[in-house]
Motif scaffolding. Structure first.
Motif, PDB file in Angstrom:
ATOM      1  N   VAL A   1      32.850  47.067  35.299  1.00 45.76           N
ATOM      2  CA  VAL A   1      32.010  45.925  35.683  1.00 45.76           C
ATOM      3  C   VAL A   1      32.041  44.906  34.545  1.00 45.76           C
ATOM      4  CG1 VAL A   1      29.674  45.187  36.283  1.00 45.76           C
ATOM      5  CG2 VAL A   1      30.509  47.419  37.051  1.00 45.76           C
ATOM      6  N   LEU A   2      32.423  43.678  34.880  1.00 44.62           N
ATOM      7  CA  LEU A   2      32.470  42.594  33.901  1.00 44.62           C
ATOM      8  C   LEU A   2      31.653  41.418  34.421  1.00 44.62           C
ATOM      9  CD1 LEU A   2      36.347  42.589  33.412  1.00 44.62           C
ATOM     10  CD2 LEU A   2      34.677  43.702  31.933  1.00 44.62           C
ATOM     11  N   VAL A   3      30.866  40.814  33.549  1.00 42.31           N
ATOM     12  CA  VAL A   3      30.086  39.633  33.931  1.00 42.31           C
ATOM     13  C   VAL A   3      30.315  38.541  32.897  1.00 42.31           C
ATOM     14  CG1 VAL A   3      27.755  38.696  34.218  1.00 42.31           C
ATOM     15  CG2 VAL A   3      28.315  40.945  35.153  1.00 42.31           C
ATOM     16  N   HIS A   4      30.597  37.329  33.387  1.00 43.26           N
ATOM     17  CA  HIS A   4      30.692  36.146  32.536  1.00 43.26           C
ATOM     18  C   HIS A   4      29.930  35.029  33.237  1.00 43.26           C
ATOM     19  CE1 HIS A   4      32.243  33.297  29.652  1.00 43.26           C
ATOM     20  NE2 HIS A   4      32.519  32.493  30.674  1.00 43.26           N
ATOM     21  N   ASP A   5      28.815  34.634  32.648  1.00 46.58           N
ATOM     22  CA  ASP A   5      27.940  33.629  33.250  1.00 46.58           C
ATOM     23  C   ASP A   5      27.551  34.063  34.664  1.00 46.58           C
ATOM     24  OD1 ASP A   5      27.944  32.036  30.942  1.00 46.58           O
ATOM     25  OD2 ASP A   5      29.728  30.938  31.596  1.00 46.58           O
ATOM     26  N   ARG A   6      27.971  33.316  35.670  1.00 44.92           N
ATOM     27  CA  ARG A   6      27.607  33.614  37.070  1.00 44.92           C
ATOM     28  C   ARG A   6      28.776  34.193  37.871  1.00 44.92           C
ATOM     29  NH1 ARG A   6      22.785  31.772  38.455  1.00 44.92           N
ATOM     30  NH2 ARG A   6      21.706  30.460  36.984  1.00 44.92           N
ATOM     31  N   THR A   7      29.789  34.659  37.159  1.00 42.14           N
ATOM     32  CA  THR A   7      30.947  35.265  37.797  1.00 42.14           C
ATOM     33  C   THR A   7      31.055  36.713  37.337  1.00 42.14           C
ATOM     34  OG1 THR A   7      32.094  33.145  37.812  1.00 42.14           O
ATOM     35  CG2 THR A   7      33.449  35.106  38.115  1.00 42.14           C
ATOM     36  N   GLY A   8      31.392  37.581  38.275  1.00 45.59           N
ATOM     37  CA  GLY A   8      31.545  38.989  37.937  1.00 45.59           C
ATOM     38  C   GLY A   8      32.790  39.563  38.578  1.00 45.59           C
ATOM     39  N   VAL A   9      33.303  40.614  37.960  1.00 43.06           N
ATOM     40  CA  VAL A   9      34.461  41.327  38.485  1.00 43.06           C
ATOM     41  C   VAL A   9      34.137  42.809  38.469  1.00 43.06           C
ATOM     42  CG1 VAL A   9      36.897  41.911  38.113  1.00 43.06           C
ATOM     43  CG2 VAL A   9      36.094  39.581  37.674  1.00 43.06           C
ATOM     44  N   THR A  10      34.432  43.483  39.589  1.00 43.12           N
ATOM     45  CA  THR A  10      34.342  44.933  39.631  1.00 43.12           C
ATOM     46  C   THR A  10      35.725  45.487  39.941  1.00 43.12           C
ATOM     47  OG1 THR A  10      33.671  44.902  41.971  1.00 43.12           O
ATOM     48  CG2 THR A  10      31.911  45.024  40.323  1.00 43.12           C
ATOM     49  N   CYS A  11      36.074  46.555  39.239  1.00 43.11           N
ATOM     50  CA  CYS A  11      37.344  47.257  39.470  1.00 43.11           C
ATOM     51  C   CYS A  11      36.983  48.677  39.875  1.00 43.11           C
ATOM     52  CB  CYS A  11      38.203  47.252  38.218  1.00 43.11           C
ATOM     53  SG  CYS A  11      38.693  45.602  37.702  1.00 43.11           S
TER      54      CYS A  11
END
Length: 124
Positions: free
Chosen positions: A72-82
């Motif tokens: 789980v990665l979060v940068h500001d208001r964007t996130g990525v899940t792998c």
């Protein structure tokens, strides 16, 4: 709604997984953004309406979602899940079972929380 966080995004990812497993179209409608672009393991592009139709019609039934790993990665208001895990069910009358990797891109808004805007699936 709270501020964007890794814990919140992890919860959104697991809410998506639970909705897929339950075939819960109402929750999927909340979690999937209207702009969703999904690249399937067949290389074709699908949208939110396609996904909701598969669940609503029963053409896709997920009977197993077993998470092996989740980044789980979060940068500001964007996130990525792998997501890495085992999936099983039926698709248009044909049984499937596969180890899958999903990379999902999420957008956060105060009104809606985390919503899925893009995803890519690969069979391993």
């Amino acid at each position: 709604m709270t501020a964007p966080s890794e814990d919140g995004l992890r919860a959104a990812e697991r809410r998506l997984q639970a909705a897929q497993l339950a075939g819960d179209v109402a929750v999927l409608d909340e979690v999937l953004d209207e702009r969703l672009v999904f690249t399937g393991s067949d290389g074709l592009l699908y949208g939110k309406g396609d996904d909701l139709h598969l669940h609503r019609s029963g053409e896709q039934k997920v009977t197993k979602v077993e998470e092996e790993d989740l980044i789980v990665l979060v940068h500001d208001r964007t996130g990525v899940t792998c997501f890495l895990g085992q999936l099983a069910g039926t698709f248009k009358g044909t049984s499937f079972a596969a180890r899958m990797r999903y990379t999902r891109t999420w957008a956060f808004a105060e009104e809606t929380g985390w919503r899925l805007v893009a995803a890519h699936a690969s069979m391993l």
